[in-house]
Design an enzyme around this catalytic site. Structure first.
Site, PDB file in Angstrom:
ATOM      1  CG  HIS A  99      -2.309   0.633   0.838  1.00 28.81           C
ATOM      2  ND1 HIS A  99      -3.448   0.464   1.589  1.00 28.81           N
ATOM      3  CD2 HIS A  99      -2.676   1.430  -0.193  1.00 28.81           C
ATOM      4  CE1 HIS A  99      -4.453   1.142   1.033  1.00 28.81           C
ATOM      5  NE2 HIS A  99      -4.006   1.744  -0.047  1.00 28.81           N
ATOM      6  CG  ASP A 126      -6.036  -0.223   4.721  1.00 28.30           C
ATOM      7  OD1 ASP A 126      -5.808  -1.209   5.441  1.00 28.30           O
ATOM      8  OD2 ASP A 126      -5.147   0.415   4.130  1.00 28.30           O
ATOM      9  CG  HIS A 128      -3.882  -1.592   8.911  1.00 25.15           C
ATOM     10  ND1 HIS A 128      -4.048  -2.576   7.955  1.00 25.15           N
ATOM     11  CD2 HIS A 128      -3.473  -2.224  10.033  1.00 25.15           C
ATOM     12  CE1 HIS A 128      -3.746  -3.755   8.483  1.00 25.15           C
ATOM     13  NE2 HIS A 128      -3.402  -3.567   9.743  1.00 25.15           N
ATOM     14  CG  ASP A 130      -2.377   2.305   5.486  1.00 25.77           C
ATOM     15  OD1 ASP A 130      -2.077   1.531   6.415  1.00 25.77           O
ATOM     16  OD2 ASP A 130      -2.778   1.899   4.380  1.00 25.77           O
ATOM     17  CG  HIS A 143       2.805  -1.669   4.489  1.00 29.09           C
ATOM     18  ND1 HIS A 143       2.340  -2.949   4.298  1.00 29.09           N
ATOM     19  CD2 HIS A 143       3.246  -1.626   5.765  1.00 29.09           C
ATOM     20  CE1 HIS A 143       2.483  -3.641   5.429  1.00 29.09           C
ATOM     21  NE2 HIS A 143       3.034  -2.864   6.322  1.00 29.09           N
ATOM     22  CG  ASP A 229      -4.777  -3.004   2.423  1.00 25.29           C
ATOM     23  OD1 ASP A 229      -4.832  -4.249   2.376  1.00 25.29           O
ATOM     24  OD2 ASP A 229      -3.901  -2.390   3.061  1.00 25.29           O
ATOM     25  CG  ASP A 231      -5.252  -5.001   5.269  1.00 23.49           C
ATOM     26  OD1 ASP A 231      -6.136  -4.122   5.207  1.00 23.49           O
ATOM     27  OD2 ASP A 231      -4.076  -4.737   5.565  1.00 23.49           O
ATOM     28  CD  GLU A 274      -0.058  -4.090   1.928  1.00 18.19           C
ATOM     29  OE1 GLU A 274       0.429  -5.203   2.160  1.00 18.19           O
ATOM     30  OE2 GLU A 274       0.564  -3.018   2.113  1.00 18.19           O
TER      31      GLU A 274
END
Length: 304
Positions: A99, A126, A128, A130, A143, A229, A231, A274
């Site tokens: 990412h 996502d 997260h 980030d 990332h 992403d 995830d 990712e």
């Protein structure tokens, strides 16, 4: 009207990640037939092949950042590649890679929007936020920092990509599916005033209302960029990522999210990042990602 042309742009690197393997993501998406599936939906799809950048030296962090010169080189390549496709009137899909590469892609989209006088909205799907910096990161993995860098909070080698600092304002982001944020990062996200629709929000009001809120205010003058992403998804359906976090959107929630984005008719660019085939089972996560991308480009379950 001619068919919308989609350009697939591979960025095969795990330069910003904490696990090796995201460099194999572009090929996994191609094996899952991303190009063919979008062609079947009536799009003209061109695969531009892969961008090139330095190999991953797999070194510890220096001054809080891992692989900063290499990350900068990859993001410069991504910026030029994505900006070039947008300038030619094509809709770019960046096949990541980790990412950190969104620094290059989102800065390219922002540059294009400035030149065209259009508004930008970025949906950040996502687990997260980030939004880390060298001061708060436990790992130095870049990332975990792309949103911060895009908002001007990071090293000059990254914040300056695209020649406009900051590349974007925090207000362009709508972050969806968030469920893992480092403590120092929470403070930064709050101070930036970022719109974060975390998993608790989705649990409380549902995906439909969450997406209505995230998409509010988008009009004919808005370029919508989706940074997906993998995830974002619950690891029970998407094991092929380096940083799994339990409790993400399930299959139906993810489909609804993508379908509601498609309904706006404003999607102008996409990152898929990712995806890590080293952790996957028989390319299932790549196939699921492609399935969701089809929905993002207008495949819906029923004829509406």
């Amino acid at each position: 009207m001619s068919k919308q042309t989609i350009a697939l742009v591979g960025a095969p690197t795990d330069i910003g990640a904490g696990h090796r393997g995201a460099s194999m993501g572009p090929e996994a998406l191609r094996v899952a037939m991303i190009g063919e599936r979008l062609r079947r939906r009536g799009f003209d799809v061109t695969d531009r092949g892969n961008l090139h950048g330095p190999l991953n030296p797999w070194q510890p962090p220096t001054d809080g950042y891992r692989h900063l010169p290499e990350v900068a080189a990859w993001n410069q390549a991504v910026h030029e590649g994505i900006y070039g496709e947008l300038s030619q009137g094509r809709l770019p899909i960046m096949l990541g890679g980790d990412h950190c590469l969104a620094i290059g892609s989102v800065s390219a989209v922002a540059r294009h929007c400035r030149e065209q006088g259009r508004k930008l909205r970025v949906l950040w799907l996502d687990a997260h936020t980030d939004f880390n910096t060298a001061l708060g990161t436990p790992t130095g993995n870049i990332h975990g920092m792309p949103v911060a860098c895009l908002c001007g909070n990071g090293p000059a080698e990254l914040t300056g990509i695209g020649g406009h600092v900051p590349a974007v304002e925090p207000k362009v982001f709508r972050q969806i599916g968030i469920r893992s944020v480092d403590d120092p990062e929470k403070k930064l996200v709050r101070e930036a005033g970022m719109d974060v629709f975390d998993m608790r929000h989705i649990d409380e009001v549902g995906m439909k209302r969450t997406m209505e809120e995230a998409l509010a205010g988008i009009d004919a003058d808005t370029h919508l960029h989706v940074s997906f992403d993998v995830d974002f998804l619950d690891p029970s359906i998407a094991p092929g990522v380096g940083t799994t976090v339990r409790g993400g959107p399930n299959y139906r929630e993810a489909q609804l999210c993508m379908e509601m984005i498609a309904d706006t008719g404003r999607l102008g660019s996409l990152d898929i990042v990712e995806l890590n085939p080293a952790y996957d089972k028989r390319n299932a996560t790549a196939k699921l990602a492609v399935d969701l991308v089809e929905s993002l480009f207008g495949k819906s379950t029923l004829i509406r």
